[in-house]
Write a protein that holds these residues in place. Sequence first.
Motif, short mmCIF file in Angstrom:
data_model
loop_
_atom_site.label_atom_id
_atom_site.label_comp_id
_atom_site.label_asym_id
_atom_site.label_seq_id
_atom_site.Cartn_x
_atom_site.Cartn_y
_atom_site.Cartn_z
N LYS A 2 0.84 -1.19 0.00
CA LYS A 2 0.00 0.00 0.00
C LYS A 2 0.88 1.25 0.00
N PRO A 4 1.44 5.60 0.09
CA PRO A 4 0.95 6.67 0.95
C PRO A 4 -0.30 7.31 0.37
N PHE A 5 -0.99 8.10 1.18
CA PHE A 5 -2.18 8.79 0.67
C PHE A 5 -1.76 9.92 -0.28
N ARG A 32 0.26 12.65 8.43
CA ARG A 32 1.56 12.01 8.29
C ARG A 32 1.70 11.02 7.13
N ASP A 33 0.61 10.65 6.48
CA ASP A 33 0.68 9.59 5.46
C ASP A 33 1.03 10.19 4.10
N GLU A 35 4.54 10.93 1.07
CA GLU A 35 5.91 10.85 0.61
C GLU A 35 6.25 12.16 -0.09
N ASN A 60 10.63 8.53 3.72
CA ASN A 60 9.56 8.94 2.80
C ASN A 60 9.95 10.12 1.92
N GLY A 84 1.50 7.62 -4.33
CA GLY A 84 0.36 8.04 -3.55
C GLY A 84 -0.96 7.96 -4.31
N HIS A 105 -6.91 16.39 3.10
CA HIS A 105 -7.45 15.06 3.39
C HIS A 105 -8.90 15.15 3.85
#
Length: 300
Positions: A2, A4-5, A32-33, A35, A60, A84, A105
């Motif tokens: 998976k 990153p977002f 935090r999610d 790169e 990241n 992402g 987000h």
Amino acid sequence: MKGPFFSIVIPLYNRSELFKDRLYTILQQDFRDFEVIIVDDGSTDNPELTLKPILENNVNVFLIRQKNSERGAARNTGIKNAKGIYIVLFDSDDFMHKDHLLKLHLGIIENKYPDFIATKFNFQTESGKIVNSEIQNYKKGIYDYKLFLNGNPLACNICFKKDIPDLILFEEDRNYAIKEDWMFLITNLKNHNLILLDATTISMYDHPMRSMKSDNDVIIARTIRAVEWIKNHISLSDTEVRHLYSHQNYFCGIHAYLEGDRKSSISYSTKALLKGGLKLKYLTLLAKSIIGRKLILKAK
């Protein structure tokens, strides 16, 4: 695995020391999610050495090197290497507020994963003064390509899904450099909508080396070229074409005025009035052009 977002894509060219400070603030995001993909576009100031401590201590953060090809090509390289769900575009000299990714987000979730989304930005001068930008005058909501017929109030400060099937990447021809953000947005938003959030989460660094403060003659030539590119690449009504040309003439008139070219500035501002009607900003530019920048500066 998976991904990153968010993938934050940042072109970099000979700003390593300045960008190092900016990168430290990016890494302090509340969400935090993510790169960070830095695309070194043929820098000569050795960013790999300058950024080495950050690259070694943050798994990241990635640095990709390519020969100098301009920002459009650098952004495309970053997009192609991103893992992402969403791409966040960012410039190497600007300030990312701590809540930028968090606001994005929340907006993405609330709006059920839109294709394009953006927050607002302001300007920060070298002295630290904060100045409003044009986009702060717009209400939150849904926008399309029509927002960009009068220019690009968002600059490159946008976020979009990586897997949009018909995504049109950035124009890489150097002859359009500094206008590629506008071209990218207006062509992609012909078939997609953009959600504008009511949050200011970026401060663009307003300094003498900004691309929009470079050679005025070059800016004028590339603006004219970009307008023709847009007209040839997307279907516009006659009214929309007039809007596009009125913006072209107004924008070019501003830069002719800044260059001290009264004759060209008067000509451009007159054409803006003929194409776009009696707008205050066109009339103001014409009046200033007739008086001349030197005389106005002297009066101050």
